[in-house]
Design an enzyme around this catalytic site. Structure first.
Site, PDB file in Angstrom:
ATOM      1  N   LYS A 142       0.872  -1.189   0.000  1.00 21.08           N
ATOM      2  CA  LYS A 142       0.000   0.000   0.000  1.00 21.08           C
ATOM      3  C   LYS A 142       0.903   1.231   0.000  1.00 21.08           C
ATOM      4  CE  LYS A 142      -1.930   3.112   1.944  1.00 21.08           C
ATOM      5  NZ  LYS A 142      -1.721   4.524   1.562  1.00 21.08           N
TER       6      LYS A 142
ATOM      7  N   GLU B 110       9.647   2.540  10.784  1.00 23.12           N
ATOM      8  CA  GLU B 110      10.642   3.600  10.562  1.00 23.12           C
ATOM      9  C   GLU B 110       9.882   4.907  10.599  1.00 23.12           C
ATOM     10  OE1 GLU B 110      13.746   3.425  10.451  1.00 23.12           O
ATOM     11  OE2 GLU B 110      14.044   1.287  10.112  1.00 23.12           O
TER      12      GLU B 110
ATOM     13  N   CYS C 265      13.430  11.707   6.166  1.00 19.10           N
ATOM     14  CA  CYS C 265      13.438  11.469   7.624  1.00 19.10           C
ATOM     15  C   CYS C 265      14.828  11.696   8.170  1.00 19.10           C
ATOM     16  CB  CYS C 265      12.887  10.126   8.062  1.00 19.10           C
ATOM     17  SG  CYS C 265      12.744   8.906   6.850  1.00 19.10           S
TER      18      CYS C 265
ATOM     19  N   GLU D  17       9.156  17.432  14.275  1.00 15.42           N
ATOM     20  CA  GLU D  17       9.572  17.181  12.892  1.00 15.42           C
ATOM     21  C   GLU D  17       8.704  18.015  11.958  1.00 15.42           C
ATOM     22  OE1 GLU D  17       8.809  13.297  11.033  1.00 15.42           O
ATOM     23  OE2 GLU D  17      10.862  13.383  10.287  1.00 15.42           O
TER      24      GLU D  17
HETATM   25  C1  UN1 Z   1      14.045   8.637   4.291  1.00 23.01           C
HETATM   26  O1  UN1 Z   1      14.111   9.847   4.317  1.00 23.01           O
HETATM   27  O2  UN1 Z   1      13.020   8.071   4.714  1.00 23.01           O
HETATM   28  O3  UN1 Z   1      19.917   8.442   3.950  1.00 23.01           O
HETATM   29  C2  UN1 Z   1      15.071   7.744   3.723  1.00 23.01           C
HETATM   30  C3  UN1 Z   1      19.161   9.006   3.173  1.00 23.01           C
HETATM   31  C4  UN1 Z   1      18.487   8.202   2.096  1.00 23.01           C
HETATM   32  C5  UN1 Z   1      17.276   7.526   2.628  1.00 23.01           C
HETATM   33  C6  UN1 Z   1      16.332   8.439   3.341  1.00 23.01           C
HETATM   34  N1  UN1 Z   1      19.413   7.225   1.592  1.00 23.01           N
HETATM   35  O4  UN1 Z   1      18.943  10.207   3.227  1.00 23.01           O
END
Ligand code: UN1
Length: 493
Positions: free
Chosen positions: A175, A250, A284, A385
């Site tokens: 999804k 995550e 993230c 965030e």
């Molecule tokens: C994300 O933002 O969920 O390390 C992943 C990084 C990328 C992955 C980010 N390779 O910024």
């Protein structure tokens, strides 16, 4: 009339049972509708889970190296189509083209890496304490996996989940985020073309509250792998607990870069720009806190802000664009609300702080690259965030104070320190409590074969990338007694 796309269930492309659809819109130009996608509900989810369940028994018995061969073929197709996919990703999600290419590359890297696991997937053997007895542990698939993915890495993050889930012998219901359904569709098409049997991978489009929630609560799902916000991740975990599902999360980050007084400032400024404004701050791993030693605060800030002012905002397909749009109107408003909070808290805004509507940008969701300064570690700007192009500069007196500020967060994904002093670097490595720490490089840019994930409210103890097999398998311990008699561990001493 935009093209109408479908779900993929049990080897068939099908509409949502409700017949409803939603639009997939280019965030740089909202006049461009990339397609209409099925707005799925629990009925569609139920069909997809049923298909995944029905195919699990045969799929788990396909030898792992054979399952992985499909992934090698998929990786080759991704390589061949890299440019086309990157262009489409920029149109669907907004990130600038060179980063979209990186996103596709990350999916290629992950697919090759995990395809290689098809011929490894090592277990362990260890001596038994009893004579004529053999002991080992092997990996088993978990069953039906629900993969729920975000829009910010529309190909890379699905690859982190789908490829290992499938190579490990699980079947999948996927999804994807409702903001990036087309990239998800392309990825599924490629995996099918590469040879996945029907039912093994199912795609259900739609919204979190409808399709996502139905998937998380469906009793036929064994494992949920989710990437998204900590708020939603918590709900997912609570739902999974009710039905004893495995769950890998995550979630959010409030990643920090420490800039020490001995740092190479050119490097630190460059790294901070890349970490804070890459993907328009929507990673993230984005650097949203810049913790700068007081001795270099002024110089760093001046140089940083000068660079930020030069960043060109625009459509990511234009090679001159540095920063693309944010994903949607809701995010644009959310980011701007944080600017208002900053103003109310008396935080300085050194540049930006506005929705940008000049020229071509009027058609999309653009936010001016923003810098908050003199931010207190406790303020909402430094704690929550934001997921936008708006880092906070926080002054610190010493390495110890800087590390305390880094750790003063409910999140713990990525961190970085710029210093020329190896002793300081090692103290930071030891004392910063995040899943990832970079020395003399930014908070973003994780490589696929190392563990990826975070502490505290960023995760729930799992890691993707390297170590991802632990998410998608259960250990089975096997004892084989060839002594021909009953031997009793702990009794026959
Ligand atoms: C994300 O933002 O969920 O390390 C992943 C990084 C990328 C992955 C980010 N390779 O910024």
């Amino acid at each position: 009339m935009p093209q109408v796309y479908k779900n993929y269930i049990n080897g068939q492309w099908v509409d949502a049972q409700s017949g409803q659809t939603f639009e997939d819109i280019n965030p740089a130009n909202t006049e461009e509708v990339l397609g209409l996608f099925p707005r799925s509900t629990e009925k569609d989810v139920a069909s997809a889970v049923e298909a995944a369940r029905a195919s699990f028994d045969s799929w788990r018995k396909v030898p792992a190296p054979k399952r992985a061969e499909i992934m090698f073929r998929a990786a080759e197709k991704l390589v061949q189509r890299k440019e086309e996919l990157a262009q489409l990703m920029t149109r669907e999600m907004g990130k600038v083209l060179k980063e979209a290419r990186g996103d596709v590359q990350e999916a290629i890297d992950m697919t090759y890496y995990i395809a290689g696991e098809g011929r490894r997937m090592f277990g362990e053997t260890t001596p038994s304490e009893l004579p004529n007895k053999f002991a080992m542990s092997i990996r088993m698939p978990v069953g039906v996996v629900a993969a729920i993915t975000p829009w910010n890495f529309p190909l890379a993050i699905p690859s982190w989940k789908l490829v290992p889930a499938l190579v490990c012998g699980n079947t999948v219901v996927f999804k994807p985020a409702e903001d990036t359904p087309l990239m998800a569709t392309r990825f599924v098409e490629i995996l099918i073309e590469a040879g996945l049997p029907k039912g093994v991978l199912n795609l259900v489009h739609g919204f979190g509250e409808e399709a996502g929630a139905a998937l998380v609560t469906h009793p036929g799902v064994d494992l949920v792998s989710f990437t998204g916000s900590s708020e939603v991740g918590r709900e997912v975990a609570l739902k999974c607990a009710e039905s004893y599902k495995r769950v890998s999360l995550e979630m959010g980050g409030k990643n920090a870069i420490i800039v020490m007084d001995d740092a190479n400032l050119d490097l630190a400024v460059e790294g901070a720009i890349w970490g804070a404004f890459g993907t328009t701050g929507q990673r993230c791993t984005a650097a949203s806190r810049l913790i700068v030693h007081k001795k270099v605060l002024q110089e760093f800030t001046d140089r940083f802000v000068a660079q930020v002012k030069k960043l060109k905002l625009g459509n990511g397909l234009d090679p001159n664009t540095d920063v693309g749009p944010v994903i949607n109107e809701q995010q644009l408003k959310r980011i701007h609300r944080y600017t208002q909070i900053a103003r109310e808290e008396g935080i300085q805004i050194l540049t930006g702080g506005e929705i940008y509507k000049e020229g071509e940008c009027a058609k999309g969701y653009f936010y001016l690259p923003t810098v908050f300064a003199e931010v207190k570690p406790q303020s909402r700007i430094a704690q929550e965030e934001i997921f936008g192009p708006c880092p906070a500069i926080i002054p610190a007196e010493s390495l110890e104070e800087a590390i305390d500020i880094v750790n003063n967060s409910k999140y713990g994904l990525s961190s970085a320190i710029y210093t020329q002093d190896i002793n300081k670097a090692f103290v930071a490595i030891r004392d910063i409590y995040t899943g990832i720490t970079y020395v003399n490089s930014s908070t973003i840019g994780a490589e696929v074969h190392l563990p990826f994930g975070g502490t505290k409210q960023t995760g729930n103890g799992h890691r993707e990338g390297g170590h991802v097999l632990d998410v998608f398998t259960e250990w089975k311990t096997v004892y084989i007694d060839y002594s021909g008699k009953l031997q009793k561990a702990q009794i026959d001493v």
